[in-house]
Design a protein around this motif. Structure first.
Motif, PDB file in Angstrom:
ATOM      1  N   ILE A  88      -7.779  12.124  10.056  1.00 19.95           N
ATOM      2  CA  ILE A  88      -7.222  11.589  11.311  1.00 19.95           C
ATOM      3  C   ILE A  88      -7.381  12.647  12.400  1.00 19.95           C
ATOM      4  CG2 ILE A  88      -4.995  11.098  12.439  1.00 19.95           C
ATOM      5  CD1 ILE A  88      -4.107   9.941   9.700  1.00 19.95           C
ATOM      6  N   PHE A  89      -7.726  12.225  13.618  1.00 21.22           N
ATOM      7  CA  PHE A  89      -7.708  13.194  14.721  1.00 21.22           C
ATOM      8  C   PHE A  89      -6.603  12.840  15.709  1.00 21.22           C
ATOM      9  CE2 PHE A  89     -11.592  10.583  14.863  1.00 21.22           C
ATOM     10  CZ  PHE A  89     -11.361   9.785  15.978  1.00 21.22           C
ATOM     11  N   PRO A  90      -6.242  13.792  16.586  1.00 20.40           N
ATOM     12  CA  PRO A  90      -5.003  13.674  17.359  1.00 20.40           C
ATOM     13  C   PRO A  90      -4.877  12.423  18.218  1.00 20.40           C
ATOM     14  CG  PRO A  90      -5.842  15.914  17.491  1.00 20.40           C
ATOM     15  CD  PRO A  90      -6.882  15.115  16.781  1.00 20.40           C
ATOM     16  N   GLU A  91      -6.003  11.851  18.680  1.00 23.45           N
ATOM     17  CA  GLU A  91      -5.921  10.710  19.603  1.00 23.45           C
ATOM     18  C   GLU A  91      -5.506   9.402  18.914  1.00 23.45           C
ATOM     19  OE1 GLU A  91      -8.745  13.757  21.081  1.00 23.45           O
ATOM     20  OE2 GLU A  91      -8.476  12.747  19.178  1.00 23.45           O
ATOM     21  N   ILE A  92      -5.537   9.369  17.594  1.00 23.31           N
ATOM     22  CA  ILE A  92      -5.199   8.138  16.862  1.00 23.31           C
ATOM     23  C   ILE A  92      -3.677   7.921  16.908  1.00 23.31           C
ATOM     24  CG2 ILE A  92      -5.204   7.034  14.575  1.00 23.31           C
ATOM     25  CD1 ILE A  92      -7.924   8.546  14.106  1.00 23.31           C
ATOM     26  N   GLN A  93      -3.283   6.697  17.255  1.00 28.66           N
ATOM     27  CA  GLN A  93      -1.860   6.405  17.442  1.00 28.66           C
ATOM     28  C   GLN A  93      -1.155   6.163  16.096  1.00 28.66           C
ATOM     29  OE1 GLN A  93      -0.208   6.505  20.432  1.00 28.66           O
ATOM     30  NE2 GLN A  93      -2.168   7.344  21.072  1.00 28.66           N
ATOM     31  N   PRO A  94       0.021   6.757  15.887  1.00 28.52           N
ATOM     32  CA  PRO A  94       0.784   6.491  14.664  1.00 28.52           C
ATOM     33  C   PRO A  94       0.999   4.990  14.425  1.00 28.52           C
ATOM     34  CG  PRO A  94       1.754   8.344  15.824  1.00 28.52           C
ATOM     35  CD  PRO A  94       0.670   7.806  16.706  1.00 28.52           C
ATOM     36  N   GLU A  95       1.211   4.241  15.501  1.00 29.86           N
ATOM     37  CA  GLU A  95       1.451   2.795  15.367  1.00 29.86           C
ATOM     38  C   GLU A  95       0.241   2.103  14.734  1.00 29.86           C
ATOM     39  OE1 GLU A  95       3.656  -0.108  14.934  1.00 29.86           O
ATOM     40  OE2 GLU A  95       4.564   1.671  15.835  1.00 29.86           O
ATOM     41  N   THR A  96      -0.954   2.554  15.059  1.00 26.83           N
ATOM     42  CA  THR A  96      -2.181   1.980  14.484  1.00 26.83           C
ATOM     43  C   THR A  96      -2.222   2.220  12.980  1.00 26.83           C
ATOM     44  OG1 THR A  96      -3.327   2.443  16.555  1.00 26.83           O
ATOM     45  CG2 THR A  96      -4.714   1.985  14.637  1.00 26.83           C
ATOM     46  N   LEU A  97      -1.831   3.427  12.560  1.00 27.30           N
ATOM     47  CA  LEU A  97      -1.858   3.759  11.126  1.00 27.30           C
ATOM     48  C   LEU A  97      -0.810   2.963  10.358  1.00 27.30           C
ATOM     49  CD1 LEU A  97      -2.404   7.567  11.612  1.00 27.30           C
ATOM     50  CD2 LEU A  97      -4.041   5.990  10.568  1.00 27.30           C
ATOM     51  N   LYS A  98       0.324   2.761  10.978  1.00 23.63           N
ATOM     52  CA  LYS A  98       1.378   1.955  10.334  1.00 23.63           C
ATOM     53  C   LYS A  98       0.904   0.508  10.178  1.00 23.63           C
ATOM     54  CE  LYS A  98       6.257   0.756  10.702  1.00 23.63           C
ATOM     55  NZ  LYS A  98       7.494   0.890  11.494  1.00 23.63           N
ATOM     56  N   ARG A  99       0.314  -0.027  11.227  1.00 25.17           N
ATOM     57  CA  ARG A  99      -0.189  -1.409  11.186  1.00 25.17           C
ATOM     58  C   ARG A  99      -1.328  -1.540  10.166  1.00 25.17           C
ATOM     59  NH1 ARG A  99      -2.240  -4.926  16.481  1.00 25.17           N
ATOM     60  NH2 ARG A  99      -2.477  -6.912  15.374  1.00 25.17           N
ATOM     61  N   LEU A 100      -2.193  -0.532  10.124  1.00 26.10           N
ATOM     62  CA  LEU A 100      -3.320  -0.551   9.195  1.00 26.10           C
ATOM     63  C   LEU A 100      -2.832  -0.551   7.746  1.00 26.10           C
ATOM     64  CD1 LEU A 100      -6.323  -0.373   8.533  1.00 26.10           C
ATOM     65  CD2 LEU A 100      -6.197   2.104   8.911  1.00 26.10           C
ATOM     66  N   THR A 101      -1.866   0.297   7.437  1.00 23.68           N
ATOM     67  CA  THR A 101      -1.333   0.364   6.063  1.00 23.68           C
ATOM     68  C   THR A 101      -0.750  -0.985   5.653  1.00 23.68           C
ATOM     69  OG1 THR A 101      -0.752   2.663   6.517  1.00 23.68           O
ATOM     70  CG2 THR A 101       0.159   1.698   4.520  1.00 23.68           C
ATOM     71  N   ALA A 102       0.047  -1.579   6.533  1.00 21.55           N
ATOM     72  CA  ALA A 102       0.659  -2.887   6.234  1.00 21.55           C
ATOM     73  C   ALA A 102      -0.430  -3.945   6.025  1.00 21.55           C
ATOM     74  CB  ALA A 102       1.589  -3.297   7.368  1.00 21.55           C
ATOM     75  N   PHE A 103      -1.461  -3.905   6.852  1.00 24.20           N
ATOM     76  CA  PHE A 103      -2.555  -4.866   6.729  1.00 24.20           C
ATOM     77  C   PHE A 103      -3.262  -4.715   5.376  1.00 24.20           C
ATOM     78  CE2 PHE A 103      -7.103  -5.797   7.004  1.00 24.20           C
ATOM     79  CZ  PHE A 103      -7.045  -7.169   7.252  1.00 24.20           C
ATOM     80  N   ILE A 104      -3.566  -3.480   4.989  1.00 25.26           N
ATOM     81  CA  ILE A 104      -4.261  -3.236   3.710  1.00 25.26           C
ATOM     82  C   ILE A 104      -3.427  -3.744   2.546  1.00 25.26           C
ATOM     83  CG2 ILE A 104      -5.037  -1.394   2.131  1.00 25.26           C
ATOM     84  CD1 ILE A 104      -5.688   0.198   4.821  1.00 25.26           C
ATOM     85  N   HIS A 105      -2.149  -3.411   2.539  1.00 27.49           N
ATOM     86  CA  HIS A 105      -1.271  -3.862   1.451  1.00 27.49           C
ATOM     87  C   HIS A 105      -1.221  -5.398   1.397  1.00 27.49           C
ATOM     88  CE1 HIS A 105       1.122   0.193   1.350  1.00 27.49           C
ATOM     89  NE2 HIS A 105       0.007   0.238   0.647  1.00 27.49           N
ATOM     90  N   ASP A 106      -1.067  -6.016   2.556  1.00 32.96           N
ATOM     91  CA  ASP A 106      -0.935  -7.485   2.605  1.00 32.96           C
ATOM     92  C   ASP A 106      -2.250  -8.170   2.208  1.00 32.96           C
ATOM     93  OD1 ASP A 106       0.407  -9.982   3.334  1.00 32.96           O
ATOM     94  OD2 ASP A 106      -1.013 -10.022   5.015  1.00 32.96           O
ATOM     95  N   TYR A 107      -3.351  -7.732   2.803  1.00 26.18           N
ATOM     96  CA  TYR A 107      -4.649  -8.364   2.577  1.00 26.18           C
ATOM     97  C   TYR A 107      -5.063  -8.265   1.101  1.00 26.18           C
ATOM     98  CZ  TYR A 107      -9.661  -9.386   3.174  1.00 26.18           C
ATOM     99  OH  TYR A 107     -10.915  -9.933   3.081  1.00 26.18           O
ATOM    100  N   THR A 108      -4.837  -7.109   0.497  1.00 31.63           N
ATOM    101  CA  THR A 108      -5.319  -6.912  -0.874  1.00 31.63           C
ATOM    102  C   THR A 108      -4.364  -7.478  -1.920  1.00 31.63           C
ATOM    103  OG1 THR A 108      -4.367  -4.679  -1.026  1.00 31.63           O
ATOM    104  CG2 THR A 108      -6.635  -4.865  -0.231  1.00 31.63           C
ATOM    105  N   SER A 109      -3.107  -7.679  -1.573  1.00 31.09           N
ATOM    106  CA  SER A 109      -2.197  -8.288  -2.556  1.00 31.09           C
ATOM    107  C   SER A 109      -2.363  -9.812  -2.609  1.00 31.09           C
ATOM    108  CB  SER A 109      -0.739  -7.921  -2.238  1.00 31.09           C
ATOM    109  OG  SER A 109      -0.375  -8.441  -0.982  1.00 31.09           O
ATOM    110  N   ARG A 110      -3.047 -10.362  -1.591  1.00 31.29           N
ATOM    111  CA  ARG A 110      -3.275 -11.821  -1.584  1.00 31.29           C
ATOM    112  C   ARG A 110      -4.549 -12.202  -2.331  1.00 31.29           C
ATOM    113  NH1 ARG A 110      -4.195 -13.351   3.909  1.00 31.29           N
ATOM    114  NH2 ARG A 110      -3.953 -11.248   4.707  1.00 31.29           N
ATOM    115  N   LYS A 111      -5.381 -11.215  -2.617  1.00 37.02           N
ATOM    116  CA  LYS A 111      -6.695 -11.517  -3.209  1.00 37.02           C
ATOM    117  C   LYS A 111      -6.574 -11.882  -4.687  1.00 37.02           C
ATOM    118  CE  LYS A 111      -9.628 -11.000   0.143  1.00 37.02           C
ATOM    119  NZ  LYS A 111     -10.800 -11.814   0.438  1.00 37.02           N
TER     120      LYS A 111
END
Length: 345
Positions: free
Chosen positions: A322-345
């Protein structure tokens, strides 16, 4: 007793089927977090890592904020080098700068040994704090690989092309192999101490080894890596290998006694498997994508996840930190998306 409950990451490292794809991010501790940036106004990296309570806080913060499936210890690959006699300073905006670079076999022979309990007790204390009291996910310990450490020690600091390092390797093979041996001994002792203190998995960062071609890797580096991983194998924790711009070495890593190969974005998950990579794979979103609109991020991430889930043994990560310009909110949303998307498969 540890309160660890979520072992999804460790099961994925072993190639077992998991309920969803686990995720963690390289350099998730620090960099883009406002809490961390506030700390850095008061303390240097070395000062934070020398204070176990503070270092544990920085390490666990992304787990609490992003809900990732593993923590990675906050420290630098340079952390063990002062113990063997390397005069290193982390300079803001530059990186590690070494005042006594290696120029000869005599310089290599001057290097000492690490005694982790005496030399880096604060690292071990931080690990104990995290694994016995603070984390509910596994803790990844880490070390720099000998080539990458040697590159700083020979160049005297960061380099774009590693010309001095490679010249030393070609012109002074006896000194080179002596240096590899010294750094392998240090790495093995340092990592074993991390595991004894409670680290649940280990990642070896050979960040700059992509500068070397396959033949040179086999001759000058691979024997050292085989020894390191063979000795760490005895500790019975998952072992991860990662380098940047090193796709051409993935098949070489596949031969080593390790569990997980971390890929950067230059080699897709599917292509790695088509090339005959049989290890568990970790990766490999280009972190720059995280500055794009969410629709772009989601599309790229879905593609990587779909390839990753074609067989068990896959961990989502970035292709570099990760580099400094990346927003914490983006990482939180990304983690939730990965968990949700892959648990539905």
């Amino acid at each position: 007793m540890s309160k660890q409950k979520n072992d999804t990451f460790l099961r994925a490292c072993r190639g077992e089927k998991t309920d969803y794809v686990p995720v963690w991010y390289m350099r998730q501790a620090g960099r883009s977090q406002p809490e961390y940036r506030a700390l850095k106004e008061k303390y240097s990296l070395f000062e934070i890592t020398h204070q176990p309570e503070l270092c544990a806080y920085v390490t666990r913060l992304p787990v609490e904020q992003y809900h990732v499936d593993a923590a990675i210890l906050y420290k630098d690959i340079m952390s063990p080098l002062p113990a063997i006699g390397v005069d290193v300073e982390i300079k803001a905006g530059v990186g590690p700068v070494i005042a006594n670079p290696i120029r000869s076999l005599a310089d290599v022979e001057k290097l000492g040994e690490i005694h982790p309990e005496e030399d880096v007790p604060y690292v071990l204390e931080t690990i104990k704090l995290l694994t016995t009291e603070q984390l509910n996910v596994p803790l990844i310990g880490f070390a720099g690989a000998p080539f990458t450490l040697a590159s700083y020690m020979i160049e005297g600091g960061p380099s774009k092309n590693y010309n001095k390092t490679k010249a030393f390797m070609y012109a002074e093979p006896k000194a080179w192999f002596a240096l590899m041996d010294k750094l392998a001994d240090m790495t093995i002792r340092y990592v074993k101490a991390q595991i004894r203190a409670g680290a649940n998995a280990i990642q070896i960062f050979d960040s700059w080894v992509g500068a070397v071609n396959v033949d040179d890797y086999r001759t000058f580096i691979k024997p050292t890596m085989a020894r390191i991983f063979a000795e760490l194998r005895e500790e019975n924790v998952p072992l991860i290998m990662f380098g940047v711009g090193a796709s051409h070495l993935a098949k070489e890593w596949n031969d080593l006694p390790l569990d997980v190969i971390g890929l950067d974005w230059r080699l897709s998950i599917r292509e790695a498997r088509e090339r005959g990579i049989t290890k568990v794979l970790q990766g490999n979103l280009d972190p720059a994508v995280l500055l794009a609109p969410w629709e772009v991020i989601e599309k790229r991430v879905k593609q990587i996840l779909d390839e990753g889930m074609e067989q068990p043994g896959y961990i989502f990560n970035l292709g570099h930190g990760i580099f400094p310009e990346i927003q914490p909110e983006t990482l939180k949303r990304l983690t939730a998306f990965i968990h949700d998307y892959t648990s539905r498969k």
